[in-house]
Each structure stands twice: as C-alpha cells, then as structure tokens.
Design a protein around this motif. Sequence first.
Motif, PDB file in Angstrom:
ATOM      1  N   SER A   1       0.814  -1.216   0.000  1.00 47.20           N
ATOM      2  CA  SER A   1       0.000   0.000   0.000  1.00 47.20           C
ATOM      3  C   SER A   1       0.847   1.265   0.000  1.00 47.20           C
ATOM      4  O   SER A   1       2.038   1.250   0.300  1.00 47.20           O
ATOM      5  N   HIS A   2       0.199   2.379  -0.353  1.00 50.07           N
ATOM      6  CA  HIS A   2       0.827   3.707  -0.346  1.00 50.07           C
ATOM      7  C   HIS A   2       2.098   3.743  -1.198  1.00 50.07           C
ATOM      8  O   HIS A   2       3.185   4.075  -0.732  1.00 50.07           O
TER       9      HIS A   2
ATOM     10  N   HIS B   1      -4.227   2.544  -1.855  1.00 46.36           N
ATOM     11  CA  HIS B   1      -3.497   3.782  -2.140  1.00 46.36           C
ATOM     12  C   HIS B   1      -2.424   3.575  -3.214  1.00 46.36           C
ATOM     13  O   HIS B   1      -1.246   3.862  -3.019  1.00 46.36           O
ATOM     14  N   ASN B   2      -2.866   3.046  -4.348  1.00 50.35           N
ATOM     15  CA  ASN B   2      -2.035   2.938  -5.539  1.00 50.35           C
ATOM     16  C   ASN B   2      -2.846   3.424  -6.731  1.00 50.35           C
ATOM     17  O   ASN B   2      -3.799   4.195  -6.565  1.00 50.35           O
ATOM     18  N   ARG B   3      -2.503   2.982  -7.916  1.00 52.21           N
ATOM     19  CA  ARG B   3      -3.223   3.393  -9.125  1.00 52.21           C
ATOM     20  C   ARG B   3      -3.600   2.160  -9.949  1.00 52.21           C
ATOM     21  O   ARG B   3      -3.510   2.150 -11.171  1.00 52.21           O
ATOM     22  N   LEU B   4      -4.025   1.121  -9.270  1.00 51.14           N
ATOM     23  CA  LEU B   4      -4.331  -0.154  -9.903  1.00 51.14           C
ATOM     24  C   LEU B   4      -5.683  -0.096 -10.608  1.00 51.14           C
ATOM     25  O   LEU B   4      -6.604   0.593 -10.163  1.00 51.14           O
TER      26      LEU B   4
ATOM     27  N   ASN C   1      -7.884   3.069  -5.288  1.00 50.96           N
ATOM     28  CA  ASN C   1      -7.315   2.656  -6.564  1.00 50.96           C
ATOM     29  C   ASN C   1      -8.302   3.031  -7.661  1.00 50.96           C
ATOM     30  O   ASN C   1      -9.162   3.888  -7.469  1.00 50.96           O
ATOM     31  N   ARG C   2      -8.179   2.391  -8.802  1.00 50.58           N
ATOM     32  CA  ARG C   2      -9.087   2.633  -9.923  1.00 50.58           C
ATOM     33  C   ARG C   2      -9.679   1.316 -10.400  1.00 50.58           C
ATOM     34  O   ARG C   2      -9.901   1.101 -11.593  1.00 50.58           O
TER      35      ARG C   2
ATOM     36  N   SER D   1     -13.167   0.922  -0.643  1.00 50.84           N
ATOM     37  CA  SER D   1     -13.644   2.273  -0.919  1.00 50.84           C
ATOM     38  C   SER D   1     -12.796   2.988  -1.958  1.00 50.84           C
ATOM     39  O   SER D   1     -11.662   2.607  -2.244  1.00 50.84           O
ATOM     40  N   HIS D   2     -13.391   4.039  -2.530  1.00 54.36           N
ATOM     41  CA  HIS D   2     -12.692   4.917  -3.474  1.00 54.36           C
ATOM     42  C   HIS D   2     -12.151   4.144  -4.685  1.00 54.36           C
ATOM     43  O   HIS D   2     -10.968   4.183  -5.007  1.00 54.36           O
TER      44      HIS D   2
END
Length: 332
Positions: free
Chosen positions: A199-200, A223-226, A248-249, A269-270
Amino acid sequence: MAHRHSLLFACLFLVLLASPTLASKCDSGDLKALLSIKQSLGNPSILSSWVPSTSCCSWAHLQCDRAGRVNSITIRDSNLAGTIPPSVTDLTALISLAFIDLPGLTGPIPTSIFTLKTLQQVTVIRTSVSGFSGPVPDSISQLSQIDTLDLSANKITGPIPASLSKLPKLRFLDLSHNQLTGSIPSGLVHGNFAFLILSHNLLTGRIPVDYGSTDFDTINLSHNRLIGDASFLFGAQKKTTEIYLAWNRLEFDISNVAFPKGLTDLDLSHNKITGRVPVSIRDLAKVHKLDLSYNKLCGQIPSVGVNTHLGVAAFGHNKCLCGGPLAPCHKN
C-alpha cells in the motif's frame, strides 16, 4: 496494521532463535564484525554493552546460537547516525536483521547484505525522515531462505523486481509507504497465510490473476493506481482475514462475489466498483471494519447480517444504494 503484523512476526521469530543456554564465548570473527559495526555507527550509547572484554553473546540487541555464532541483530529506537555498515556481511551465521525507527540512518540499502545466504528475516523500516532511498535491490533474489522482508516506510523508488518471485519461502512481504512504480509482479509470496502489503505506493496496472490462488492472510494494495478486476481475490472458502484495496481505480461487478467468511477487515472504498452489495455480506460475522463507500454500487443493501451495526460511512457516496443504514428504497 502492516507494521503491527511485521513486529509480531519479528518477535515470534526472535523467540524461535533464542537458545536455551547462552554460549559462553562468541565467535572471534563475529566479535570483530560487531565492533566494526559499532564504530561505523559512531559508537552510539545504545551499543554501550558491546565491549571486547565481555562475550558478545551477552551483549544487548543480538542473540547467539549454541555454537556462539551471532544469528540475530535488532537495533531500534535510537538516534545513531550513518548507513548500514558493510561489516554486517561478515556475520556469516546471521538469520535475522532488523533496523527499526532509526532516524539517523540514511542512504541506499546496501546490496551486500543480501549476499548473506543464511538470512531468513530482514526488517528495515522507518529509518529516517528521508528514509532509505534507491531501488529494491535485485540481489534480494539470492536469499533463498528468506521468509520475511519488510522495507516499509522508506523512500524506495523504481519497480518491484520480478526476481522476488524466485524466493520460494517468502511468506511476508511489506514494501508499503514507499515510492514504488510499475506493475505488481506475479508470485511474490508463497505458503500458507501469506502477507502481501504494498500500500501507499505509485503502482499501476492490473493485479496478477495468480493471486487468486494464493493462500493470503492479509493483502493490502490500497493507495495505488491499480485498475481492472479484483473479484478473483475473494471466495467463501478462502482463509483471508484482511483485504485492503481502497483508493485505486479498480472496476468490476461485485454482485456475485462471495466474501471469505473469516474476514475481519474489508476496505474497497474509493474505486469504480459496480453492481449490488453481495448477499455474502451477511456471512461476515467477524468483521469489524467494512468500507464500500465511494464506488458505483446500486440497489438495496442486504438487510440481515453485518450491516446492522455499520453506519452510513460504510456504504455512502455510491451511485444508488438504498436501505439500512442508508435511506429507505423507494417502491415503484
């Protein structure tokens, strides 16, 4: 949470290393290496017991085996300064090495450490304000016996070396709170009740599908961009207790997902997750943290089970969810 697991692993590991009877005299080569380490670190007060007139096996912050060989060093919570001394590599029986909460340590992680083929546990976390920098050393792949690797809370950059997947005994990997980029390699952890904590960071791409067959205790990729699907990480019969994929995504339909029944922590979440809240949420009798907020979920939340003690925050900011604890669904 990740650091709590790591420190628990370290404590259990040190108990296993401890000898029933302390060796009366340490190896002369180890003694020389330890005194060199002390000097390289500026003779800090935390190592005041490291004096050549006594057996090094009686010194603080280390342990010996029955043969008088140093097999464990743990130095933490000190203002000592410098870099990790290269003379660590002269401790050829070393099994566990830990540097924790040492704000004066800087620089890249010495690759020479990973020539110690005996190492089974390496922990270098929260070392300084700037943190250890540079890439994850590819030479870690030489540590065929390593079980635990924790390089979290530093300033490590670059990709995660795919060569880490060649470590057949690696069961606990924590590279969280760094600046890692690129995709997540397949097969990073092995064995039962594995921990993968990344994470992060700045990781991109898809989660490798082969992690669907990994026996996880904990997986934290938040907390990445996966992107893409993560539904294969779930399953009613899996033994996973903690899944963190927030911020993430990720984009997949969660409607038919069967959550592991032993989950205690679930944070999705998010993301961009679609579908309905799966009925398997009713089976989460042990969960104490659940967050499905800030997604694109729709429909009525299952009315029986875990959600009876969860608030709006667990389901809020979705496309069109309704039912307790949110507003009632409108009947057509």
